[in-house]
Enzyme design. Structure first.
Site, short mmCIF file in Angstrom:
data_model
loop_
_atom_site.label_atom_id
_atom_site.label_comp_id
_atom_site.label_asym_id
_atom_site.label_seq_id
_atom_site.Cartn_x
_atom_site.Cartn_y
_atom_site.Cartn_z
N PRO A 99 5.56 16.51 -1.10
CA PRO A 99 5.70 15.93 -2.62
C PRO A 99 5.79 14.20 -2.31
CG PRO A 99 7.58 16.86 -1.38
CD PRO A 99 6.59 16.95 -0.43
N CYS A 108 13.77 11.24 0.58
CA CYS A 108 13.46 10.02 -0.05
C CYS A 108 13.90 8.72 0.30
CB CYS A 108 13.17 10.35 -1.57
SG CYS A 108 12.49 8.79 -2.34
N LYS A 138 14.03 19.41 2.72
CA LYS A 138 13.26 18.47 3.05
C LYS A 138 14.33 16.96 3.49
CE LYS A 138 8.89 15.94 2.93
NZ LYS A 138 9.23 14.28 3.14
N GLY A 164 4.97 13.49 8.91
CA GLY A 164 5.04 12.05 9.49
C GLY A 164 3.81 11.46 10.06
N ASP A 165 3.00 10.72 9.62
CA ASP A 165 1.88 10.13 10.19
C ASP A 165 0.74 11.01 10.72
OD1 ASP A 165 3.02 7.51 10.04
OD2 ASP A 165 3.90 7.58 12.07
N ARG A 181 0.66 10.86 2.73
CA ARG A 181 -0.15 9.70 2.64
C ARG A 181 -1.51 9.69 3.20
NH1 ARG A 181 3.03 5.22 5.57
NH2 ARG A 181 3.63 6.98 6.61
#
Length: 317
Positions: free
Chosen positions: A11, A94, A133, A195-196, A219
């Site tokens: 999300p 977040c 999350k 993550g990454d 991302r």
């Protein structure tokens, strides 16, 4: 709770709206999650919250809710379930200042007892699965994700996702994939590691090092709505098809939001496509695409820029 593969689209506020989720699903993501929906705004019937809640044409429909107060979260979960949600995800990850300033998102990790009360209220409010999350902790001196995850499972949480950074890291440095394993060791429900993750090798490594059951990518999908599917084993789109995908994405946003709103919302997405696939584009050409308020001109310029990027061979990896 079943999914078609082990790669989940994260999300992302302002990113994973319905057009983006539809594309990600079509290209093979195993599960997709809505943008964060503010619980109080949903209960108060705001237009933006309803826009974020809308389901695309596939299942399961996973809705992420954020909030500070247990009663708002419980009511919002009921509304989401009544309007087609199959899974509710609670946002405790977040790091944005606007979100933590309202004592929600990752700010909840500073008050585990309060967070657990919120989790329990949400779980009790609905008959569908509720997931969680979060991050590793607030900062390096308060790594409490394992304890919160253990207590959350006891309260009825059916899946946990961990982003391998603290809130204070924001998105700096590298995500600590090994640290996620401490959560794996204390829960029996499925665990997703985040993550990454950019490549298939990253996906394999985060699963190996964390012991997680699935991987979440965020991302790395910006400007590549197909990328979660590719990591799950789907074919990479042909370079000559990228312009068609980008223009289709733009037109889907026009249909979903209406012209005035879509032009504004689309700019970040268009920028990501251009950065990835037409990095040599002149500044004036890019500005023309990003600032035009004529949808036909935007589509034509986007085709030209991305097709030229394919021909000159200088697009980013």
């Amino acid at each position: 709770m079943s999914v078609r593969n082990r790669v989940v689209l994260a999300p992302m506020s302002g990113v994973t709206d319905m057009p983006f989720r539809e594309l990600a699903w079509r290209f093979g993501a195993g599960l997709v999650v809505t943008e964060m929906v503010a619980s109080r705004e949903l209960v108060n019937d705001t237009a933006e919250s309803w826009s974020r809640l809308k389901a695309a044409g596939f299942r399961p429909h996973m809705v992420q809710l954020a909030g500070r107060e247990a009663h708002w979260m419980a009511e919002a979960a009921k509304i989401a379930a009544d309007h087609g949600a199959d899974i509710i995800d609670i946002n405790m990850g977040c790091p944005a200042k606007k979100v933590i300033g309202g004592y929600s998102g990752s700010a909840l990790m500073r008050d585990p007892d309060h967070a657990l009360g919120l989790i329990e209220a949400t779980v009790k409010a609905v008959d569908i699965p509720v997931t969680l999350k979060m991050r590793l902790g607030w900062d390096e001196n308060s790594i409490n994700a394992p304890d919160i995850a253990r207590r959350a499972e006891a309260s009825g949480i059916q899946l946990v996702t961990i982003h391998g950074r603290t809130r204070m890291q924001f998105y700096e440095g590298r995500a600590d994939w090994d640290a996620i394993r401490a959560v794996r060791e204390v829960i029996s429900v499925p665990l997703i590691a985040n993550g990454d993750v950019e490549t298939a090798h990253d996906a394999q490594e985060i699963l190996r090092r964390s012991g997680a059951d699935a991987v979440m990518i965020g991302r790395g999908c910006q400007g590549r709505p197909w990328h979660a599917g590719v990591l799950a084993g789907a074919a990479e789109p042909r370079r000559e098809d990228i312009a068609d995908i980008a223009v289709e994405h733009y037109r889907m946003m026009l249909d979903f939001y209406g012209e005035a709103v879509a032009i504004r919302h689309a700019r970040k997405h268009l920028g990501w496509y251009l950065e990835r696939f037409a990095p040599a584009l002149a500044g004036t050409e890019k500005a023309g695409i990003m600032t035009s308020r004529d949808p036909r001109e935007v589509a034509a310029r986007l085709y030209h820029a991305l097709d030229a990027g394919a021909l000159d061979g200088r697009e980013a990896a």
